[in-house]
Write a protein that holds these residues in place. Structure first.
Motif, PDB file in Angstrom:
ATOM      1  N   ASP A 182      39.205  38.582  48.388  1.00 19.57           N
ATOM      2  CA  ASP A 182      40.158  39.563  47.878  1.00 19.57           C
ATOM      3  C   ASP A 182      41.562  39.375  48.449  1.00 19.57           C
ATOM      4  OD1 ASP A 182      39.571  40.360  50.417  1.00 19.57           O
ATOM      5  OD2 ASP A 182      39.371  42.489  49.946  1.00 19.57           O
TER       6      ASP A 182
ATOM      7  N   SER B 104      42.848  39.277  51.461  1.00 20.96           N
ATOM      8  CA  SER B 104      43.167  40.362  52.389  1.00 20.96           C
ATOM      9  C   SER B 104      44.422  40.030  53.185  1.00 20.96           C
ATOM     10  CB  SER B 104      42.015  40.580  53.369  1.00 20.96           C
ATOM     11  OG  SER B 104      40.827  40.871  52.683  1.00 20.96           O
TER      12      SER B 104
ATOM     13  N   GLU C  30      36.569  51.997  47.701  1.00 22.58           N
ATOM     14  CA  GLU C  30      36.741  50.738  46.979  1.00 22.58           C
ATOM     15  C   GLU C  30      36.414  50.908  45.490  1.00 22.58           C
ATOM     16  OE1 GLU C  30      38.088  48.111  48.215  1.00 22.58           O
ATOM     17  OE2 GLU C  30      38.040  48.600  50.347  1.00 22.58           O
TER      18      GLU C  30
ATOM     19  N   ARG D 242      36.526  47.660  43.296  1.00 22.61           N
ATOM     20  CA  ARG D 242      35.391  46.773  43.553  1.00 22.61           C
ATOM     21  C   ARG D 242      34.113  47.346  42.949  1.00 22.61           C
ATOM     22  NH1 ARG D 242      35.419  44.442  49.734  1.00 22.61           N
ATOM     23  NH2 ARG D 242      37.361  43.263  49.637  1.00 22.61           N
ATOM     24  N   THR D 243      33.943  48.663  43.070  1.00 18.96           N
ATOM     25  CA  THR D 243      32.758  49.294  42.506  1.00 18.96           C
ATOM     26  C   THR D 243      32.715  49.091  41.001  1.00 18.96           C
ATOM     27  OG1 THR D 243      32.826  50.964  44.263  1.00 18.96           O
ATOM     28  CG2 THR D 243      31.454  51.449  42.356  1.00 18.96           C
TER      29      THR D 243
ATOM     30  N   HIS E  54      31.932  45.500  40.181  1.00 17.03           N
ATOM     31  CA  HIS E  54      30.528  45.198  40.478  1.00 17.03           C
ATOM     32  C   HIS E  54      29.597  45.726  39.396  1.00 17.03           C
ATOM     33  CE1 HIS E  54      26.811  44.773  42.770  1.00 17.03           C
ATOM     34  NE2 HIS E  54      26.568  46.058  42.560  1.00 17.03           N
TER      35      HIS E  54
ATOM     36  N   ILE F 127      31.587  49.558  49.283  1.00 12.15           N
ATOM     37  CA  ILE F 127      31.152  48.234  48.845  1.00 12.15           C
ATOM     38  C   ILE F 127      32.115  47.180  49.386  1.00 12.15           C
ATOM     39  CG2 ILE F 127      32.470  48.344  46.674  1.00 12.15           C
ATOM     40  CD1 ILE F 127      30.117  46.870  45.305  1.00 12.15           C
ATOM     41  N   GLY F 128      31.600  45.961  49.569  1.00 10.16           N
ATOM     42  CA  GLY F 128      32.448  44.857  49.990  1.00 10.16           C
ATOM     43  C   GLY F 128      32.806  44.875  51.458  1.00 10.16           C
TER      44      GLY F 128
ATOM     45  N   GLU G 221      32.255  44.293  55.700  1.00 13.33           N
ATOM     46  CA  GLU G 221      31.745  43.338  56.678  1.00 13.33           C
ATOM     47  C   GLU G 221      31.110  44.109  57.835  1.00 13.33           C
ATOM     48  OE1 GLU G 221      31.643  40.160  56.231  1.00 13.33           O
ATOM     49  OE2 GLU G 221      32.920  40.053  54.443  1.00 13.33           O
TER      50      GLU G 221
ATOM     51  N   GLY H  84      26.941  44.659  52.819  1.00 11.07           N
ATOM     52  CA  GLY H  84      28.248  45.297  52.708  1.00 11.07           C
ATOM     53  C   GLY H  84      28.333  46.424  51.713  1.00 11.07           C
ATOM     54  N   ARG H  85      27.215  46.767  51.063  1.00  7.15           N
ATOM     55  CA  ARG H  85      27.175  47.939  50.181  1.00  7.15           C
ATOM     56  C   ARG H  85      26.567  49.088  50.980  1.00  7.15           C
ATOM     57  NH1 ARG H  85      24.045  45.830  44.997  1.00  7.15           N
ATOM     58  NH2 ARG H  85      22.676  45.087  46.668  1.00  7.15           N
TER      59      ARG H  85
END
Length: 259
Positions: A39, A41, A159, A162-163, A166, A204-205, A207, A239-240
């Protein structure tokens, strides 16, 4: 050394290290770079300097402990006592002058989170959780709300882009749940569950350095945090993440996520 003693020292390290990002907050010259990740970052000189300060303090207080940080990777072994660090959780918040960026520090034993610290430098808030012990905000006890009905819950969808990317159908379902729902990012919504301000967060996403330091805070406050399958979070989790105030609310959220 007991977990409570470790938590006291960890919180002090976080509070002291807060001076580093605050010297750069809402100022020019952040030296913004873009990471080579999925992404793109951003990372700033404040991210790196903050992690360096935290690492130096941990090495002084806990020589021989492993350290895993977002900016500088792993030092030593994570099989025994170790620390996990996200120096600025919410770098996009930070570089745009929004005060809800955080600092995450967790103490692990064989990869299992034992102590969690969520520090909000610009808000001067320090959340601490100890496995099997208490959760506090600036030293005062905190706990989750006793909400069991999803229809009555205050829900944050972290997020959201991202959700949606996904699973658009899941995003549509999440946008219809709860009494109140908001879109957000990063660690602060999870901290607000522990403090009894909101009731649930989907994320989500992430670390390991994003979620493992949070877990002891949520659990010590009486809440639940797992992956989207209801499994305990580990260094290998995908990561979810879902955080909820009560088991009933957690179960209802997993049902929504599962479709």
């Amino acid at each position: 050394m007991t977990l409570d003693q470790i938590a006291v020292i960890g919180a002090r390290i976080a509070n002291d290290a807060s001076a580093v990002p605050m010297r750069h907050f809402r100022r020019d010259g952040l030296g913004i770079e873009v990471k080579d990740d999925a992404d793109a970052s951003p990372v700033t000189i404040a991210d790196r300097a903050t992690e360096e300060a935290i690492r130096a303090a941990i090495e002084a207080e806990f020589p021989g402990h492993g350290i895993f940080g977002e900016e500088f990777g792993t030092q030593g072994s994570l099989d025994g006592p170790a620390w996990i660090i996200d120096p600025i959780d919410g770098t996009r918040f930070f570089l745009t002058g929004y005060p809800c960026f955080g600092m995450l520090i967790g103490h692990l034993q064989a990869g299992v989170p034992q102590v969690g610290i969520i520090r909000m430098p610009a808000l001067d808030e320090t959340y601490v959780g100890v496995s099997g012990g208490a959760a506090t905000l600036n030293g005062a006890p905190i706990s989750v709300r006793a909400i069991t009905q999803l229809s009555e819950a205050r829900v944050y969808i972290n997020e959201p882009e991202r959700t949606f990317d996904h699973d658009p159908a899941l995003f549509a379902r999440l946008c219809k749940i709860g009494h109140t729902r908001r879109m957000s990012y990063d660690c602060y919504p999870h901290a607000m569950v522990a403090a009894g301000q909101i009731d649930a967060v989907t994320d989500i996403g992430l670390e390991p350095y994003d979620f493992l330091p949070i877990a002891p805070v949520i659990e010590a406050a009486g809440g639940i945090i797992t992956d989207w399958e209801g499994r305990a979070l580990t260094l290998g989790s995908d990561g979810r993440v879902v955080t909820a105030a009560t088991p009933a609310l957690h179960a209802a959220l997993l049902e929504v996520i599962g479709g």
